[in-house]
Design a protein around this motif. Structure first.
Motif, mmCIF file in Angstrom:
data_model
loop_
_atom_site.group_PDB
_atom_site.id
_atom_site.type_symbol
_atom_site.label_atom_id
_atom_site.label_comp_id
_atom_site.label_asym_id
_atom_site.label_seq_id
_atom_site.Cartn_x
_atom_site.Cartn_y
_atom_site.Cartn_z
ATOM 1 N N PRO A 257 -1.248 -0.530 -64.669
ATOM 2 C CA PRO A 257 -0.105 -0.934 -65.498
ATOM 3 C C PRO A 257 1.080 0.020 -65.393
ATOM 4 O O PRO A 257 2.235 -0.417 -65.501
ATOM 5 C CB PRO A 257 -0.683 -0.949 -66.923
ATOM 6 C CG PRO A 257 -2.150 -1.123 -66.733
ATOM 7 C CD PRO A 257 -2.486 -0.403 -65.462
ATOM 8 N N ASP A 258 0.800 1.307 -65.196
ATOM 9 C CA ASP A 258 1.891 2.273 -65.046
ATOM 10 C C ASP A 258 2.727 1.957 -63.814
ATOM 11 O O ASP A 258 3.952 2.115 -63.818
ATOM 12 C CB ASP A 258 1.344 3.694 -64.947
ATOM 13 C CG ASP A 258 0.858 4.231 -66.288
ATOM 14 O OD1 ASP A 258 0.775 3.442 -67.255
ATOM 15 O OD2 ASP A 258 0.557 5.439 -66.369
ATOM 16 N N CYS A 280 2.121 -12.932 -65.377
ATOM 17 C CA CYS A 280 0.697 -12.610 -65.276
ATOM 18 C C CYS A 280 -0.103 -13.573 -66.156
ATOM 19 O O CYS A 280 0.333 -13.895 -67.271
ATOM 20 C CB CYS A 280 0.437 -11.165 -65.704
ATOM 21 S SG CYS A 280 -1.286 -10.652 -65.604
ATOM 22 N N PRO A 281 -1.285 -14.013 -65.708
ATOM 23 C CA PRO A 281 -2.102 -14.913 -66.525
ATOM 24 C C PRO A 281 -2.967 -14.189 -67.556
ATOM 25 O O PRO A 281 -3.631 -14.850 -68.369
ATOM 26 C CB PRO A 281 -2.987 -15.609 -65.479
ATOM 27 C CG PRO A 281 -3.110 -14.619 -64.375
ATOM 28 C CD PRO A 281 -1.825 -13.855 -64.343
ATOM 29 N N ASP A 282 -2.984 -12.865 -67.558
ATOM 30 C CA ASP A 282 -3.868 -12.067 -68.412
ATOM 31 C C ASP A 282 -3.075 -11.449 -69.568
ATOM 32 O O ASP A 282 -2.293 -10.511 -69.379
ATOM 33 C CB ASP A 282 -4.520 -10.970 -67.562
ATOM 34 C CG ASP A 282 -5.575 -10.169 -68.326
ATOM 35 O OD1 ASP A 282 -5.520 -10.141 -69.566
ATOM 36 O OD2 ASP A 282 -6.428 -9.567 -67.665
ATOM 37 N N ALA A 283 -3.267 -11.970 -70.788
ATOM 38 C CA ALA A 283 -2.519 -11.485 -71.956
ATOM 39 C C ALA A 283 -2.829 -10.025 -72.262
ATOM 40 O O ALA A 283 -1.938 -9.262 -72.652
ATOM 41 C CB ALA A 283 -2.819 -12.358 -73.174
ATOM 42 N N GLU A 284 -4.073 -9.632 -72.108
ATOM 43 C CA GLU A 284 -4.438 -8.240 -72.377
ATOM 44 C C GLU A 284 -3.752 -7.304 -71.389
ATOM 45 O O GLU A 284 -3.351 -6.192 -71.752
ATOM 46 C CB GLU A 284 -5.962 -8.068 -72.302
ATOM 47 C CG GLU A 284 -6.709 -8.738 -73.449
ATOM 48 C CD GLU A 284 -8.199 -8.442 -73.404
ATOM 49 O OE1 GLU A 284 -8.622 -7.633 -72.548
ATOM 50 O OE2 GLU A 284 -8.939 -9.017 -74.226
ATOM 51 N N TYR A 285 -3.618 -7.730 -70.167
ATOM 52 C CA TYR A 285 -2.924 -6.899 -69.178
ATOM 53 C C TYR A 285 -1.445 -6.765 -69.536
ATOM 54 O O TYR A 285 -0.864 -5.688 -69.407
ATOM 55 C CB TYR A 285 -3.076 -7.495 -67.782
ATOM 56 C CG TYR A 285 -2.406 -6.659 -66.722
ATOM 57 C CD1 TYR A 285 -2.996 -5.489 -66.244
ATOM 58 C CD2 TYR A 285 -1.177 -7.030 -66.202
ATOM 59 C CE1 TYR A 285 -2.374 -4.716 -65.285
ATOM 60 C CE2 TYR A 285 -0.541 -6.265 -65.232
ATOM 61 C CZ TYR A 285 -1.147 -5.105 -64.772
ATOM 62 O OH TYR A 285 -0.528 -4.328 -63.823
ATOM 63 N N ASP A 287 -0.292 -6.704 -72.460
ATOM 64 C CA ASP A 287 -0.284 -5.701 -73.532
ATOM 65 C C ASP A 287 -0.291 -4.289 -72.940
ATOM 66 O O ASP A 287 0.420 -3.395 -73.427
ATOM 67 C CB ASP A 287 -1.507 -5.863 -74.442
ATOM 68 C CG ASP A 287 -1.474 -7.147 -75.257
ATOM 69 O OD1 ASP A 287 -0.372 -7.699 -75.438
ATOM 70 O OD2 ASP A 287 -2.550 -7.583 -75.714
ATOM 71 N N LYS A 288 -1.093 -4.090 -71.910
ATOM 72 C CA LYS A 288 -1.179 -2.764 -71.278
ATOM 73 C C LYS A 288 0.129 -2.370 -70.613
ATOM 74 O O LYS A 288 0.550 -1.216 -70.685
ATOM 75 C CB LYS A 288 -2.312 -2.753 -70.251
ATOM 76 C CG LYS A 288 -3.703 -2.875 -70.848
ATOM 77 C CD LYS A 288 -4.762 -2.940 -69.764
ATOM 78 C CE LYS A 288 -6.156 -3.116 -70.356
ATOM 79 N NZ LYS A 288 -7.194 -3.240 -69.279
ATOM 80 N N VAL A 289 0.778 -3.336 -69.985
ATOM 81 C CA VAL A 289 2.068 -3.048 -69.352
ATOM 82 C C VAL A 289 3.119 -2.736 -70.408
ATOM 83 O O VAL A 289 3.920 -1.812 -70.261
ATOM 84 C CB VAL A 289 2.520 -4.228 -68.467
ATOM 85 C CG1 VAL A 289 3.951 -4.013 -67.964
ATOM 86 C CG2 VAL A 289 1.574 -4.404 -67.285
ATOM 87 N N GLU A 290 3.097 -3.489 -71.503
ATOM 88 C CA GLU A 290 4.054 -3.219 -72.579
ATOM 89 C C GLU A 290 3.830 -1.828 -73.153
ATOM 90 O O GLU A 290 4.806 -1.100 -73.441
ATOM 91 C CB GLU A 290 3.923 -4.281 -73.669
ATOM 92 C CG GLU A 290 4.985 -4.159 -74.755
ATOM 93 C CD GLU A 290 5.005 -5.339 -75.690
ATOM 94 O OE1 GLU A 290 6.018 -5.503 -76.407
ATOM 95 O OE2 GLU A 290 4.018 -6.107 -75.724
ATOM 96 N N ALA A 291 2.574 -1.415 -73.280
ATOM 97 C CA ALA A 291 2.282 -0.064 -73.763
ATOM 98 C C ALA A 291 2.755 0.979 -72.764
ATOM 99 O O ALA A 291 3.277 2.040 -73.153
ATOM 100 C CB ALA A 291 0.786 0.085 -74.016
ATOM 101 N N ALA A 292 2.594 0.707 -71.486
ATOM 102 C CA ALA A 292 3.057 1.626 -70.450
ATOM 103 C C ALA A 292 4.576 1.754 -70.475
ATOM 104 O O ALA A 292 5.130 2.846 -70.302
ATOM 105 C CB ALA A 292 2.582 1.164 -69.076
#
Length: 438
Positions: A257-258, A280-285, A287-292
């Motif tokens: 994600p970084d 991206c089709p993965d909602a959790e991913y 979230d990780k990109v937004e956190a990054a």
């Protein structure tokens, strides 16, 4: 669908009501429609046409806060470019050399050769490829010394065989970048004028006492430059009227994600109007990109610019699957497309509209900006639907060759005559029929 005032970047989903209109609003860009800008640009162009050097000096001093008195002070010749190159640190010299070598090598493959053949009638037909005589390249000044823009425009023109390349490069407050001048030296630029804005485009298009008129003007610039290029088109050729830089990333959720956050930043840091979108089709991913993004954004030197760009024109979009992502790619027609997925080549045939396609997790768009080889001057704002990257073909022109023998002129004239008469153009018909053998 979220975009509250506290979020760094909007979140969208293709299943949300109103997604299509929300995407249209996100993509909307009208960069040269401001009436005041248009009025200013037209005045500057007319003034430069009327007063030449004097107008260029006056506008340069006004807009760039300089104190030039003579046009000779704005001109930088080849020896000074070489001196700037020699002042660079060896590591930067080497990096520039690598960039020039790779860009030159790539564009050598784009060169077209003249050709001809003799058809069944005996007529010789062909196409002659010749370079433009003189080209102007515009390289923005200011906070970001865009040496890479010099390489991409000037090297490509030289590979095409252009004998003379003139560079316009504004130097606000009189600050000259050795980095940019060194790139001009290595790229084969023949002379540089430290002028920018609409006055530079007008000077290149129409010529002044000191600035030679060119056949084509290429290179990025601000809204005044883009508007001026639109107005001088016809007097000279132009590459395109470019909008803000943009990146579209398609990810399967398996890339660090970084890495993706920084890839989005790589365009967002250009200016506040730049655009960075992730599909991206993965909602959790997501979230990780937004956190990054939240964690890494404060580490950027151009944080304020990137922050505004992401808030105003950025988005993290959840798609149903990667196939839907590719459908959106063709709708958006991005300038830069990253396929950060496993086996990206499987999607290549489905992509119809993109300026440049970066394939795989390790192929960052930034590599394309500097050293990969393909040109980074690319169609923006959806114009990849009908436009291509800057290339050797932009600096060459084609002439058709037709050479008839007496027999072939007679044979072709028997068809040309009736066709011309069908169009009621009897002089055309008689011209062809005079060569028809009895």
């Amino acid at each position: 669908m979220t975009n509250d005032k506290t979020s760094l970047i909007r979140r969208l989903s293709t299943v949300d009501d109103g997604f299509s209109s929300a995407l249209d609003g996100l993509l909307a860009w009208e960069g040269v429609s401001d009436a005041k800008v248009n009025e200013t640009v037209l005045k500057v162009i007319d003034d430069v046409r009327q007063r030449g050097d004097a107008a260029v000096i006056e506008y340069t001093n006004r807009f760039d806060r300089t104190h030039f008195e003579h046009m000779s002070e704005l001109r930088i010749a080849r020896p000074e470019l070489e001196a700037a190159y020699k002042r660079l640190a060896p590591k930067l010299q080497h990096a520039l050399e690598i960039s020039v070598e790779r860009v030159r090598a790539y564009h050598q493959h784009q060169k077209q050769e003249s050709w001809q053949y003799t058809d069944a009638s005996g007529t010789v037909l062909g196409q002659r490829i010749t370079p433009l005589d003189r080209v102007g390249v515009y390289v923005p000044g200011g906070l970001a010394p865009l040496a890479s823009s010099v390489v991409m425009t000037a090297v490509t023109a030289k590979v095409a065989g252009v004998p003379e390349v003139i560079m316009a490069h504004p130097t606000p407050d009189g600050e000259v970048s050795d980095f940019v001048l060194a790139a001009a030296w290595l790229s084969g630029v023949d002379q540089v004028f430290t002028m920018g804005g609409a006055q530079a485009i007008a000077a290149l298009a129409y010529g002044t006492e000191s600035v030679p008129a060119v056949d084509k003007v290429v290179g990025p610039g601000n809204i005044y430059v883009a508007t001026a290029k639109r107005h001088v088109y016809g007097q000279v050729g132009i590459d395109m009227v470019a909008g803000p830089s943009e990146i579209l990333v398609v990810c399967d959720g398996q890339t660090d994600p970084d890495w993706i956050a920084m890839d989005l930043f790589s365009q967002a840091e250009h200016d506040a109007d730049a655009q960075a979108i992730l599909l991206c089709p993965d909602a959790e991913y997501l979230d990780k990109v937004e956190a990054a993004i939240a964690r890494l954004l404060p580490t950027l030197e151009r944080e304020a610019i990137a922050r505004q760009s992401l808030a105003d024109r950025g988005a993290l979009i959840k798609v149903r699957d990667l196939q839907e992502a590719i459908e959106l790619v063709n709708r958006i027609a991005p300038e830069h497309l990253e396929l950060s997925v496993e086996k990206p080549e499987q999607y290549l045939d489905s992509i119809r509209h993109a300026g440049a396609i970066f394939m795989g997790r390790h192929t960052s768009e930034a590599l394309g900006d500097y050293v990969a080889g393909p040109n980074h001057v690319l169609p923006t704002s959806g114009t990849a639907r009908f436009s291509s990257p800057l290339g050797v073909y932009d600096f060459q022109k084609k002439s058709s060759i037709i050479y008839c023998t007496p027999d072939s002129a007679s044979e072709l004239g028997e068809s040309a005559g009736p066709l011309a008469r069908g169009e009621l153009l009897t002089a055309h018909a008689r011209s062809a029929e005079m060569r028809v053998k009895p």
